[in-house]
Design a protein around this motif. Sequence first.
Motif, PDB file in Angstrom:
ATOM      1  N   ILE A   1       0.592  -1.216   0.086  1.00  0.00           N
ATOM      2  CA  ILE A   1      -0.034  -0.180  -0.015  1.00  0.00           C
ATOM      3  C   ILE A   1       0.948   1.360  -0.011  1.00  0.00           C
ATOM      4  O   ILE A   1       0.617   2.249  -0.872  1.00  0.00           O
ATOM      5  CB  ILE A   1      -1.111  -0.108   1.170  1.00  0.00           C
ATOM      6  N   GLY A   2       1.772   1.399   0.878  1.00  0.00           N
ATOM      7  CA  GLY A   2       2.883   2.360   1.063  1.00  0.00           C
ATOM      8  C   GLY A   2       3.489   2.682  -0.405  1.00  0.00           C
ATOM      9  O   GLY A   2       3.504   3.823  -1.007  1.00  0.00           O
ATOM     10  N   MET A   3       3.857   1.625  -1.176  1.00  0.00           N
ATOM     11  CA  MET A   3       4.662   1.944  -2.508  1.00  0.00           C
ATOM     12  C   MET A   3       3.534   2.254  -3.356  1.00  0.00           C
ATOM     13  O   MET A   3       3.775   2.815  -4.388  1.00  0.00           O
ATOM     14  CB  MET A   3       5.277   0.370  -2.954  1.00  0.00           C
ATOM     15  N   GLY A   4       2.098   1.578  -3.348  1.00  0.00           N
ATOM     16  CA  GLY A   4       1.253   2.135  -4.424  1.00  0.00           C
ATOM     17  C   GLY A   4       1.039   3.544  -3.867  1.00  0.00           C
ATOM     18  O   GLY A   4       0.821   4.485  -4.778  1.00  0.00           O
TER      19      GLY A   4
ATOM     20  N   TRP B   1       3.868   5.661  -5.690  1.00  0.00           N
ATOM     21  CA  TRP B   1       3.813   5.955  -6.990  1.00  0.00           C
ATOM     22  C   TRP B   1       2.632   6.476  -7.616  1.00  0.00           C
ATOM     23  O   TRP B   1       2.798   7.251  -8.394  1.00  0.00           O
ATOM     24  CB  TRP B   1       3.827   4.516  -7.732  1.00  0.00           C
ATOM     25  N   LEU B   2       1.637   6.379  -7.059  1.00  0.00           N
ATOM     26  CA  LEU B   2       0.385   7.173  -7.405  1.00  0.00           C
ATOM     27  C   LEU B   2       0.311   8.569  -7.198  1.00  0.00           C
ATOM     28  O   LEU B   2      -0.121   9.583  -8.042  1.00  0.00           O
ATOM     29  CB  LEU B   2      -0.927   6.381  -6.800  1.00  0.00           C
ATOM     30  N   THR B   3       1.029   8.802  -5.963  1.00  0.00           N
ATOM     31  CA  THR B   3       1.036  10.270  -5.570  1.00  0.00           C
ATOM     32  C   THR B   3       1.987  11.018  -6.661  1.00  0.00           C
ATOM     33  O   THR B   3       1.772  12.100  -7.182  1.00  0.00           O
ATOM     34  CB  THR B   3       1.419  10.485  -4.231  1.00  0.00           C
ATOM     35  N   ILE B   4       3.078  10.486  -7.128  1.00  0.00           N
ATOM     36  CA  ILE B   4       4.041  11.025  -7.744  1.00  0.00           C
ATOM     37  C   ILE B   4       3.475  11.130  -9.337  1.00  0.00           C
ATOM     38  O   ILE B   4       3.527  12.330 -10.103  1.00  0.00           O
ATOM     39  CB  ILE B   4       5.501  10.278  -7.942  1.00  0.00           C
ATOM     40  N   VAL B   5       2.919   9.827  -9.802  1.00  0.00           N
ATOM     41  CA  VAL B   5       2.270   9.989 -11.203  1.00  0.00           C
ATOM     42  C   VAL B   5       1.064  10.955 -11.127  1.00  0.00           C
ATOM     43  O   VAL B   5       1.021  11.826 -12.134  1.00  0.00           O
ATOM     44  CB  VAL B   5       1.983   8.688 -11.494  1.00  0.00           C
ATOM     45  N   GLY B   6       0.272  10.984 -10.261  1.00  0.00           N
ATOM     46  CA  GLY B   6      -0.810  11.798  -9.805  1.00  0.00           C
ATOM     47  C   GLY B   6      -0.571  13.341 -10.081  1.00  0.00           C
ATOM     48  O   GLY B   6      -0.916  13.936 -10.598  1.00  0.00           O
ATOM     49  N   TRP B   7       0.568  13.573  -9.106  1.00  0.00           N
ATOM     50  CA  TRP B   7       1.006  14.918  -9.089  1.00  0.00           C
ATOM     51  C   TRP B   7       1.674  15.257 -10.782  1.00  0.00           C
ATOM     52  O   TRP B   7       1.216  16.658 -11.071  1.00  0.00           O
ATOM     53  CB  TRP B   7       2.325  15.056  -8.084  1.00  0.00           C
ATOM     54  N   LEU B   8       2.317  14.591 -11.177  1.00  0.00           N
ATOM     55  CA  LEU B   8       2.844  15.057 -12.549  1.00  0.00           C
ATOM     56  C   LEU B   8       1.967  15.196 -13.544  1.00  0.00           C
ATOM     57  O   LEU B   8       1.879  15.865 -14.606  1.00  0.00           O
ATOM     58  CB  LEU B   8       3.790  13.790 -13.047  1.00  0.00           C
TER      59      LEU B   8
ATOM     60  N   LEU C   1       2.118   7.951   2.817  1.00  0.00           N
ATOM     61  CA  LEU C   1       1.560   9.154   3.454  1.00  0.00           C
ATOM     62  C   LEU C   1       2.033  10.204   3.458  1.00  0.00           C
ATOM     63  O   LEU C   1       1.129  11.485   3.056  1.00  0.00           O
ATOM     64  CB  LEU C   1       1.079   8.687   5.115  1.00  0.00           C
ATOM     65  N   VAL C   2       3.200  10.679   3.901  1.00  0.00           N
ATOM     66  CA  VAL C   2       4.012  11.978   3.734  1.00  0.00           C
ATOM     67  C   VAL C   2       3.745  12.602   2.391  1.00  0.00           C
ATOM     68  O   VAL C   2       3.227  13.728   2.218  1.00  0.00           O
ATOM     69  CB  VAL C   2       5.234  11.880   4.319  1.00  0.00           C
TER      70      VAL C   2
ATOM     71  N   ALA D   1      -0.042  13.544   1.929  1.00  0.00           N
ATOM     72  CA  ALA D   1      -0.315  14.566   2.673  1.00  0.00           C
ATOM     73  C   ALA D   1       0.309  15.835   2.319  1.00  0.00           C
ATOM     74  O   ALA D   1      -0.354  16.915   2.190  1.00  0.00           O
ATOM     75  CB  ALA D   1       0.465  14.433   4.106  1.00  0.00           C
ATOM     76  N   VAL D   2       1.570  15.901   1.528  1.00  0.00           N
ATOM     77  CA  VAL D   2       2.030  17.150   1.005  1.00  0.00           C
ATOM     78  C   VAL D   2       1.163  17.534  -0.192  1.00  0.00           C
ATOM     79  O   VAL D   2       0.949  18.688  -0.267  1.00  0.00           O
ATOM     80  CB  VAL D   2       3.524  17.015   0.633  1.00  0.00           C
ATOM     81  N   LEU D   3       0.947  16.588  -1.041  1.00  0.00           N
ATOM     82  CA  LEU D   3      -0.135  16.870  -2.155  1.00  0.00           C
ATOM     83  C   LEU D   3      -1.612  17.370  -1.696  1.00  0.00           C
ATOM     84  O   LEU D   3      -1.845  18.344  -2.186  1.00  0.00           O
ATOM     85  CB  LEU D   3      -0.372  15.622  -3.017  1.00  0.00           C
TER      86      LEU D   3
END
Length: 180
Positions: free
Chosen positions: A8-11, A14-21, A161-162, A165-167
């Motif tokens: 879940i953490g790895m998901g 990856w999802l936060t980075i790709v979603g953010w980009l 999570l961090v 949370a930043v996003l």
Amino acid sequence: MVDIIGHIGMGLIWLTIVGWLAYDGRTALGFVALGIPFSLLPDIDLWLSRAFAGVKHHGVVHTVLFVSVAAVVIGAILGKWVVPWLQRRYLSGSGVGNQYAYGIGAVWVAGLAHLSADILSAPDIADSIEPFWPIYRQSLGIDVLWYNSPLANWGLFLTGLVLTAVLWWQVNDSDSAVTA
């Protein structure tokens, strides 16, 4: 293979980075929320092995091919029914773009995140995976993380999570700037 919380953490990572980009604001957060359950998708083989003899953990469902096919099928379903609901309820005025691509992308990124975690942690107690089967039939395991390591599993989860949370804070800051 890391534990469930590590996957879940790895998901999340990856999802936060790709979603953010790929997306802005709430649309990026929606991408994370839509995809996170699928960070466990390749471990469907643990359930399938109970019903069907011969299904092996870290077998064919732990491949880019399976994740890609599953992402197209599941993502299309999400794009048809779930993404429009998300847009009406939470992502109003968002730039989802193609609803099907949004759903497929969320499932695909989460599934690839799972494979990457297994590459980093196999073969401590499980077989290495063959992520590029049938094109490349060699197993791939770097064995950087230990399956039962609380530090590795919770480290991945807390990092995810961090990042999320930043996003979240960035989205809320931009929302409050718009309304001010």
